[in-house]
Design a protein around this motif. Sequence first.
Motif, PDB file in Angstrom:
ATOM      1  N   PRO A 121       0.807  -1.230   0.000  1.00 26.36           N
ATOM      2  CA  PRO A 121       0.000   0.000   0.000  1.00 26.36           C
ATOM      3  C   PRO A 121       0.836   1.275   0.000  1.00 26.36           C
ATOM      4  O   PRO A 121       0.331   2.339  -0.340  1.00 26.36           O
ATOM      5  N   ASP A 122       2.111   1.178   0.377  1.00 17.93           N
ATOM      6  CA  ASP A 122       2.966   2.369   0.473  1.00 17.93           C
ATOM      7  C   ASP A 122       4.327   2.038  -0.120  1.00 17.93           C
ATOM      8  O   ASP A 122       4.994   1.100   0.329  1.00 17.93           O
ATOM      9  N   THR A 123       4.736   2.777  -1.126  1.00 16.53           N
ATOM     10  CA  THR A 123       6.039   2.510  -1.783  1.00 16.53           C
ATOM     11  C   THR A 123       7.196   3.228  -1.096  1.00 16.53           C
ATOM     12  O   THR A 123       8.330   3.146  -1.553  1.00 16.53           O
ATOM     13  N   ASN A 124       6.929   3.928   0.003  1.00 16.90           N
ATOM     14  CA  ASN A 124       7.986   4.637   0.728  1.00 16.90           C
ATOM     15  C   ASN A 124       8.624   3.768   1.808  1.00 16.90           C
ATOM     16  O   ASN A 124       9.276   4.285   2.723  1.00 16.90           O
ATOM     17  N   TRP A 125       8.480   2.456   1.712  1.00 20.08           N
ATOM     18  CA  TRP A 125       8.935   1.547   2.763  1.00 20.08           C
ATOM     19  C   TRP A 125      10.445   1.581   2.977  1.00 20.08           C
ATOM     20  O   TRP A 125      10.943   1.187   4.032  1.00 20.08           O
ATOM     21  N   ARG A 126      11.187   2.071   1.993  1.00 19.85           N
ATOM     22  CA  ARG A 126      12.648   2.126   2.105  1.00 19.85           C
ATOM     23  C   ARG A 126      13.125   3.257   2.996  1.00 19.85           C
ATOM     24  O   ARG A 126      14.287   3.281   3.413  1.00 19.85           O
ATOM     25  N   ASN A 127      12.256   4.215   3.301  1.00 18.24           N
ATOM     26  CA  ASN A 127      12.658   5.437   3.987  1.00 18.24           C
ATOM     27  C   ASN A 127      12.561   5.306   5.507  1.00 18.24           C
ATOM     28  O   ASN A 127      11.782   4.508   6.045  1.00 18.24           O
ATOM     29  N   LEU A 128      13.334   6.126   6.194  1.00 22.31           N
ATOM     30  CA  LEU A 128      13.366   6.103   7.648  1.00 22.31           C
ATOM     31  C   LEU A 128      12.015   6.451   8.243  1.00 22.31           C
ATOM     32  O   LEU A 128      11.611   5.919   9.280  1.00 22.31           O
ATOM     33  N   SER A 129      11.266   7.327   7.592  1.00 19.33           N
ATOM     34  CA  SER A 129       9.993   7.808   8.128  1.00 19.33           C
ATOM     35  C   SER A 129       8.862   6.793   8.028  1.00 19.33           C
ATOM     36  O   SER A 129       7.805   6.967   8.630  1.00 19.33           O
ATOM     37  N   PHE A 130       9.046   5.705   7.296  1.00 18.66           N
ATOM     38  CA  PHE A 130       7.983   4.725   7.082  1.00 18.66           C
ATOM     39  C   PHE A 130       7.622   4.006   8.384  1.00 18.66           C
ATOM     40  O   PHE A 130       8.497   3.637   9.167  1.00 18.66           O
ATOM     41  N   ALA A 134       2.800  -2.536  11.089  1.00 17.52           N
ATOM     42  CA  ALA A 134       1.875  -3.570  10.613  1.00 17.52           C
ATOM     43  C   ALA A 134       2.610  -4.739   9.952  1.00 17.52           C
ATOM     44  O   ALA A 134       1.969  -5.755   9.624  1.00 17.52           O
ATOM     45  N   TRP A 135       3.898  -4.635   9.739  1.00 14.29           N
ATOM     46  CA  TRP A 135       4.657  -5.706   9.089  1.00 14.29           C
ATOM     47  C   TRP A 135       4.915  -6.845  10.079  1.00 14.29           C
ATOM     48  O   TRP A 135       4.865  -6.673  11.303  1.00 14.29           O
TER      49      TRP A 135
END
Length: 365
Positions: A121-130, A134-135
């Motif tokens: 649902p969110d492609t920003n998973w690589r970033n510190l702010s993510f 829920a993982w």
Amino acid sequence: MRFYFLLLFIALQSINAPAQIIFNEVQPANVFTYPNGYGEYKDWIEIYNAGGSAVNLQNYKVSDKLTEPNKFIFPSLNLGAGERTILFCDDEESKDLTYSWEMAVMSEENWKYRANTTAPPDTNWRNLSFNDAAWNSGNLSVGWGDGDDATTVSTCISVYLRKTFTITDTSRILGALLTLDYDDGYAIYLNGVELSRNYMSGNAATRPVWNAVSMGSHEANRYRYKEFDWLEFQSQYIKSLLKPGTNVLAYEVHNASATEGDLTSFAWLCFKVAKTGPPMFPAPLAFISARYPSPVFCTAGFKLKSTGESLYLFNASSSLIDQVTFGSMDFDHAYARSGDANAQWCYIANPTPNAANSSGTCATN
């Protein structure tokens, strides 16, 4: 003259009480045993912290003459309890800061992960702010198909993985080492910036989509006892990516097809840390330490005599705290305590620089 001998007597008496920082091993004819940080084989002295707390060696002194204690004066160097450091001995003195490899991220710890059978649902998973709350959580390797993964997931085209860690002092970071094992392709990021990729199309400007397939089949190497991928990064670059406090290593591994045999993911991140303070992370695993040891660059401006001599160790107040006298030695032999901090010294044919001394039978020189 009488006054001089009185001072000498007082100095020698001061070492009767057990010291925390001591000589532990000496090698005056190092031909093939242990190279310094430049690949050169120089005489060396191992100094050991036999106490239960860290000691900063700044202004501690080592000399081969009792009347000249200032022949070598240590720079700021934190030596933890049970730790050792090597002082090389040569004609040219060097006081470059020493360092140790420390492991910030290891596969055998708890990671957050998502096994991708649908679009995230969110492609920003690589970033510190993510927010990865829920993982799922599990140790690496997260994978499927070969029966040897620490965390097994259902058949999927890719796995996303995240691991946070804390940097207390970025100024002490002198470089980084990334060690990877994977099946089949990967891309890996530090705080959202790509560090490396292999078998994945595109470049750092075009991040792989979740259902991208690996460009080729790459078999994992760990279970086959073969070489991993080793990537070393220099200080200036890695410091530009790190942040004081929390950081994140994000890792994606893709299969060669939706149904191809298996998927595997391993990652270890080590930092080269200046030893001007206490360790920030644990020591690396043995297979990493064997390839990337923590050499010492301090070099005293005098050589050792293979025919034998005495060495003297002084604390920051110039009090004599330890001394050792050795006799003539063959090349690549050493004079060492029979076990770390043991009062008995031995001539040994198998030196143990930067490693625990053996308590076995002493050899005849």
